[in-house]
Design a protein around this motif. Structure first.
Motif, PDB file in Angstrom:
ATOM      1  N   LEU A 159       0.828  -1.206   0.000  1.00  0.00           N
ATOM      2  CA  LEU A 159       0.000   0.000   0.000  1.00  0.00           C
ATOM      3  C   LEU A 159       0.863   1.258   0.000  1.00  0.00           C
ATOM      4  O   LEU A 159       0.494   2.270  -0.613  1.00  0.00           O
ATOM      5  CB  LEU A 159      -0.938  -0.007   1.210  1.00  0.00           C
ATOM      6  CG  LEU A 159      -1.974  -1.132   1.215  1.00  0.00           C
ATOM      7  CD1 LEU A 159      -2.776  -1.124   2.512  1.00  0.00           C
ATOM      8  CD2 LEU A 159      -2.905  -1.021   0.015  1.00  0.00           C
ATOM      9  N   LYS A 160       2.011   1.189   0.665  1.00  0.00           N
ATOM     10  CA  LYS A 160       2.923   2.322   0.662  1.00  0.00           C
ATOM     11  C   LYS A 160       3.498   2.558  -0.724  1.00  0.00           C
ATOM     12  O   LYS A 160       3.523   3.702  -1.229  1.00  0.00           O
ATOM     13  CB  LYS A 160       4.048   2.085   1.675  1.00  0.00           C
ATOM     14  CG  LYS A 160       5.062   3.214   1.734  1.00  0.00           C
ATOM     15  CD  LYS A 160       6.165   2.899   2.748  1.00  0.00           C
ATOM     16  CE  LYS A 160       7.208   4.015   2.771  1.00  0.00           C
ATOM     17  NZ  LYS A 160       8.300   3.707   3.737  1.00  0.00           N
ATOM     18  N   GLU A 161       3.948   1.482  -1.375  1.00  0.00           N
ATOM     19  CA  GLU A 161       4.527   1.603  -2.707  1.00  0.00           C
ATOM     20  C   GLU A 161       3.486   2.001  -3.746  1.00  0.00           C
ATOM     21  O   GLU A 161       3.794   2.681  -4.720  1.00  0.00           O
ATOM     22  CB  GLU A 161       5.188   0.282  -3.115  1.00  0.00           C
ATOM     23  CG  GLU A 161       6.419  -0.083  -2.315  1.00  0.00           C
ATOM     24  CD  GLU A 161       7.561   0.893  -2.550  1.00  0.00           C
ATOM     25  OE1 GLU A 161       7.718   1.351  -3.696  1.00  0.00           O
ATOM     26  OE2 GLU A 161       8.276   1.207  -1.586  1.00  0.00           O
ATOM     27  N   LEU A 162       2.252   1.589  -3.545  1.00  0.00           N
ATOM     28  CA  LEU A 162       1.180   1.899  -4.490  1.00  0.00           C
ATOM     29  C   LEU A 162       0.978   3.402  -4.634  1.00  0.00           C
ATOM     30  O   LEU A 162       0.593   3.886  -5.697  1.00  0.00           O
ATOM     31  CB  LEU A 162      -0.124   1.227  -4.040  1.00  0.00           C
ATOM     32  CG  LEU A 162      -1.322   1.344  -4.988  1.00  0.00           C
ATOM     33  CD1 LEU A 162      -1.019   0.658  -6.313  1.00  0.00           C
ATOM     34  CD2 LEU A 162      -2.559   0.724  -4.349  1.00  0.00           C
ATOM     35  N   GLN A 163       1.245   4.152  -3.586  1.00  0.00           N
ATOM     36  CA  GLN A 163       1.048   5.596  -3.629  1.00  0.00           C
ATOM     37  C   GLN A 163       2.043   6.289  -4.556  1.00  0.00           C
ATOM     38  O   GLN A 163       1.733   7.327  -5.145  1.00  0.00           O
ATOM     39  CB  GLN A 163       1.156   6.182  -2.214  1.00  0.00           C
ATOM     40  CG  GLN A 163       0.124   5.665  -1.241  1.00  0.00           C
ATOM     41  CD  GLN A 163      -1.297   5.802  -1.776  1.00  0.00           C
ATOM     42  OE1 GLN A 163      -1.706   6.890  -2.219  1.00  0.00           O
ATOM     43  NE2 GLN A 163      -2.049   4.722  -1.748  1.00  0.00           N
ATOM     44  N   HIS A 184     -14.846  -6.464 -14.502  1.00  0.00           N
ATOM     45  CA  HIS A 184     -15.286  -5.158 -13.992  1.00  0.00           C
ATOM     46  C   HIS A 184     -14.073  -4.251 -13.788  1.00  0.00           C
ATOM     47  O   HIS A 184     -13.620  -4.054 -12.650  1.00  0.00           O
ATOM     48  CB  HIS A 184     -16.055  -5.325 -12.681  1.00  0.00           C
ATOM     49  CG  HIS A 184     -17.243  -6.221 -12.796  1.00  0.00           C
ATOM     50  ND1 HIS A 184     -18.418  -5.833 -13.408  1.00  0.00           N
ATOM     51  CD2 HIS A 184     -17.425  -7.520 -12.407  1.00  0.00           C
ATOM     52  CE1 HIS A 184     -19.279  -6.836 -13.374  1.00  0.00           C
ATOM     53  NE2 HIS A 184     -18.709  -7.863 -12.784  1.00  0.00           N
ATOM     54  N   PRO A 185     -13.510  -3.722 -14.886  1.00  0.00           N
ATOM     55  CA  PRO A 185     -12.345  -2.848 -14.765  1.00  0.00           C
ATOM     56  C   PRO A 185     -12.690  -1.573 -13.997  1.00  0.00           C
ATOM     57  O   PRO A 185     -13.866  -1.210 -13.892  1.00  0.00           O
ATOM     58  CB  PRO A 185     -11.977  -2.539 -16.225  1.00  0.00           C
ATOM     59  CG  PRO A 185     -13.246  -2.763 -16.987  1.00  0.00           C
ATOM     60  CD  PRO A 185     -13.954  -3.875 -16.277  1.00  0.00           C
ATOM     61  N   PRO A 186     -11.691  -0.891 -13.448  1.00  0.00           N
ATOM     62  CA  PRO A 186     -11.957   0.292 -12.633  1.00  0.00           C
ATOM     63  C   PRO A 186     -12.472   1.476 -13.439  1.00  0.00           C
ATOM     64  O   PRO A 186     -12.194   1.584 -14.641  1.00  0.00           O
ATOM     65  CB  PRO A 186     -10.581   0.602 -12.032  1.00  0.00           C
ATOM     66  CG  PRO A 186      -9.611   0.064 -13.033  1.00  0.00           C
ATOM     67  CD  PRO A 186     -10.255  -1.185 -13.568  1.00  0.00           C
ATOM     68  N   MET A 187     -13.212   2.345 -12.774  1.00  0.00           N
ATOM     69  CA  MET A 187     -13.623   3.595 -13.387  1.00  0.00           C
ATOM     70  C   MET A 187     -12.385   4.469 -13.577  1.00  0.00           C
ATOM     71  O   MET A 187     -11.394   4.312 -12.864  1.00  0.00           O
ATOM     72  CB  MET A 187     -14.632   4.306 -12.493  1.00  0.00           C
ATOM     73  CG  MET A 187     -15.934   3.540 -12.289  1.00  0.00           C
ATOM     74  SD  MET A 187     -16.893   3.405 -13.816  1.00  0.00           S
ATOM     75  CE  MET A 187     -17.438   5.112 -14.009  1.00  0.00           C
ATOM     76  N   PRO A 188     -12.412   5.402 -14.543  1.00  0.00           N
ATOM     77  CA  PRO A 188     -11.256   6.280 -14.757  1.00  0.00           C
ATOM     78  C   PRO A 188     -10.812   6.967 -13.469  1.00  0.00           C
ATOM     79  O   PRO A 188     -11.630   7.504 -12.724  1.00  0.00           O
ATOM     80  CB  PRO A 188     -11.780   7.302 -15.780  1.00  0.00           C
ATOM     81  CG  PRO A 188     -12.841   6.547 -16.533  1.00  0.00           C
ATOM     82  CD  PRO A 188     -13.490   5.655 -15.506  1.00  0.00           C
ATOM     83  N   GLY A 189      -9.522   6.900 -13.202  1.00  0.00           N
ATOM     84  CA  GLY A 189      -8.960   7.562 -12.034  1.00  0.00           C
ATOM     85  C   GLY A 189      -8.981   6.747 -10.758  1.00  0.00           C
ATOM     86  O   GLY A 189      -8.535   7.229  -9.714  1.00  0.00           O
ATOM     87  N   ALA A 234      -7.635   3.492 -10.377  1.00  0.00           N
ATOM     88  CA  ALA A 234      -6.760   2.317 -10.486  1.00  0.00           C
ATOM     89  C   ALA A 234      -6.108   1.964  -9.143  1.00  0.00           C
ATOM     90  O   ALA A 234      -5.956   0.789  -8.812  1.00  0.00           O
ATOM     91  CB  ALA A 234      -5.688   2.549 -11.550  1.00  0.00           C
ATOM     92  N   LYS A 235      -5.722   2.977  -8.363  1.00  0.00           N
ATOM     93  CA  LYS A 235      -5.079   2.696  -7.074  1.00  0.00           C
ATOM     94  C   LYS A 235      -6.020   1.923  -6.152  1.00  0.00           C
ATOM     95  O   LYS A 235      -5.629   0.941  -5.525  1.00  0.00           O
ATOM     96  CB  LYS A 235      -4.680   4.011  -6.397  1.00  0.00           C
ATOM     97  CG  LYS A 235      -3.448   4.669  -6.971  1.00  0.00           C
ATOM     98  CD  LYS A 235      -3.100   5.893  -6.139  1.00  0.00           C
ATOM     99  CE  LYS A 235      -1.899   6.621  -6.708  1.00  0.00           C
ATOM    100  NZ  LYS A 235      -1.559   7.811  -5.912  1.00  0.00           N
ATOM    101  N   ARG A 268      -5.547  -1.904  -4.792  1.00  0.00           N
ATOM    102  CA  ARG A 268      -5.534  -2.119  -3.337  1.00  0.00           C
ATOM    103  C   ARG A 268      -6.545  -3.179  -2.939  1.00  0.00           C
ATOM    104  O   ARG A 268      -6.236  -4.114  -2.199  1.00  0.00           O
ATOM    105  CB  ARG A 268      -5.860  -0.806  -2.613  1.00  0.00           C
ATOM    106  CG  ARG A 268      -5.838  -0.914  -1.086  1.00  0.00           C
ATOM    107  CD  ARG A 268      -6.555   0.250  -0.434  1.00  0.00           C
ATOM    108  NE  ARG A 268      -7.995   0.212  -0.727  1.00  0.00           N
ATOM    109  CZ  ARG A 268      -8.846   1.190  -0.435  1.00  0.00           C
ATOM    110  NH1 ARG A 268      -8.411   2.289   0.142  1.00  0.00           N
ATOM    111  NH2 ARG A 268     -10.135   1.070  -0.734  1.00  0.00           N
ATOM    112  N   ASN A 269      -7.771  -3.055  -3.465  1.00  0.00           N
ATOM    113  CA  ASN A 269      -8.823  -4.016  -3.126  1.00  0.00           C
ATOM    114  C   ASN A 269      -8.483  -5.412  -3.625  1.00  0.00           C
ATOM    115  O   ASN A 269      -8.700  -6.404  -2.914  1.00  0.00           O
ATOM    116  CB  ASN A 269     -10.162  -3.557  -3.704  1.00  0.00           C
ATOM    117  CG  ASN A 269     -10.689  -2.313  -3.035  1.00  0.00           C
ATOM    118  OD1 ASN A 269     -10.262  -1.954  -1.929  1.00  0.00           O
ATOM    119  ND2 ASN A 269     -11.603  -1.615  -3.678  1.00  0.00           N
ATOM    120  N   LEU A 270      -7.945  -5.495  -4.839  1.00  0.00           N
ATOM    121  CA  LEU A 270      -7.589  -6.807  -5.370  1.00  0.00           C
ATOM    122  C   LEU A 270      -6.470  -7.437  -4.560  1.00  0.00           C
ATOM    123  O   LEU A 270      -6.523  -8.635  -4.240  1.00  0.00           O
ATOM    124  CB  LEU A 270      -7.172  -6.690  -6.840  1.00  0.00           C
ATOM    125  CG  LEU A 270      -6.681  -7.997  -7.497  1.00  0.00           C
ATOM    126  CD1 LEU A 270      -7.767  -9.065  -7.440  1.00  0.00           C
ATOM    127  CD2 LEU A 270      -6.228  -7.741  -8.928  1.00  0.00           C
TER     128      LEU A 270
END
Length: 243
Positions: free
Chosen positions: A165-169, A221-226, A228-229, A233-235
């Motif tokens: 989660l830290k690296e995802l940011q 069910h791909p993410p809505m625009p904007g 992706a983070k 995270r949820n996946l």
């Protein structure tokens, strides 16, 4: 272009990558130098997706039968033995069942000289009846971005959630990269599942199957625009909870 050119090709990868691959096919077909990249023909194809023997379709949202109507009008014209004509359908994962069904016959057996190029972010999202009739090409740049390498490392290893989660940011992936990484993960876990199956490893077989089911449902069910983070995270948290 030669006699072995597929009449229908599915090209998957990033949007820029699939477009570039389609351009290279078209340049090879129409350029007198088989794709010099510097003549008017090559530059026009790359800059505006246009040529007198090309119909390039880009849907705003979903495909409609009206949007496909020019294909049926054009394909009624017979070509000379040396002539070729290409239909390029961008974002072919947006083809509805009715639109795909309307194309099946001409995609499977197009008149002489006609070719279809279907561009998509992920083969798994393209309607199977279309996918099964195509030669499939994955573009080389599909998994080369830094963010995709980061996601592959963490999602495959399922490292500590706090670190992920830290690296995802700081390693935020682009929205268009989501289907590509999912496709890679699905392929990888399919291989692991088949290996466990042939090895009679029941525990690993069940484990890989749970991962595959989750990944395949997520890909629908791909993410809505904007977002992706949040999506990754949820996946990740769901994958981390599977044992």
């Amino acid at each position: 272009m030669n006699d072995f050119t597929p009449t229908a090709t599915l090209i998957t990868g990033t949007v820029p990558g699939t477009q570039s691959y389609a351009h290279s096919i078209l340049q090879k077909a129409f350029c007198s130098q088989k794709g010099c990249s510097t003549c008017i023909t090559c530059m026009t194809i790359r800059s505006s997706n246009s040529h007198y023997a090309l119909l390039w379709i880009t849907p705003e949202k979903k495909y409609t039968l009206d949007l496909l109507e020019p294909i049926f009008k054009r394909i009624g014209f017979c070509l000379q033995p040396e002539e070729q004509f290409f239909f390029v359908l961008e974002s072919s994962q947006l083809l509805s069942a009715s639109c795909a069904n309307s194309l099946l016959k001409i995609v499977e057996e197009p008149p002489h000289g006609y070719h279809f190029l279907f561009l998509a972010t992920d083969a798994h999202l393209v309607i199977p009846t279309i996918r099964s009739r195509c030669h499939h090409v994955r573009t080389e740049e599909k998994f080369q971005s830094k963010s995709i390498s980061f996601l592959r490392h963490f999602l495959e290893k399922q490292t500590n959630p706090t670190l992920f989660l830290k690296e995802l940011q700081t390693e935020a992936p682009e929205d268009f990269e989501v289907p590509h990484c999912l496709s890679l993960l699905i392929d990888q876990w399919t291989d692991r599942y088949m290996h466990a199956l042939t090895s009679n490893d029941t525990h690993q077989e069940l484990y890989a199957n749970r991962i595959l089911v989750l990944l395949q449902k997520t890909a629908e069910h791909p993410p809505m625009p904007g977002s992706a983070k949040i999506f990754w995270r949820n996946l990740y948290l769901q994958l981390h909870g599977i044992s």
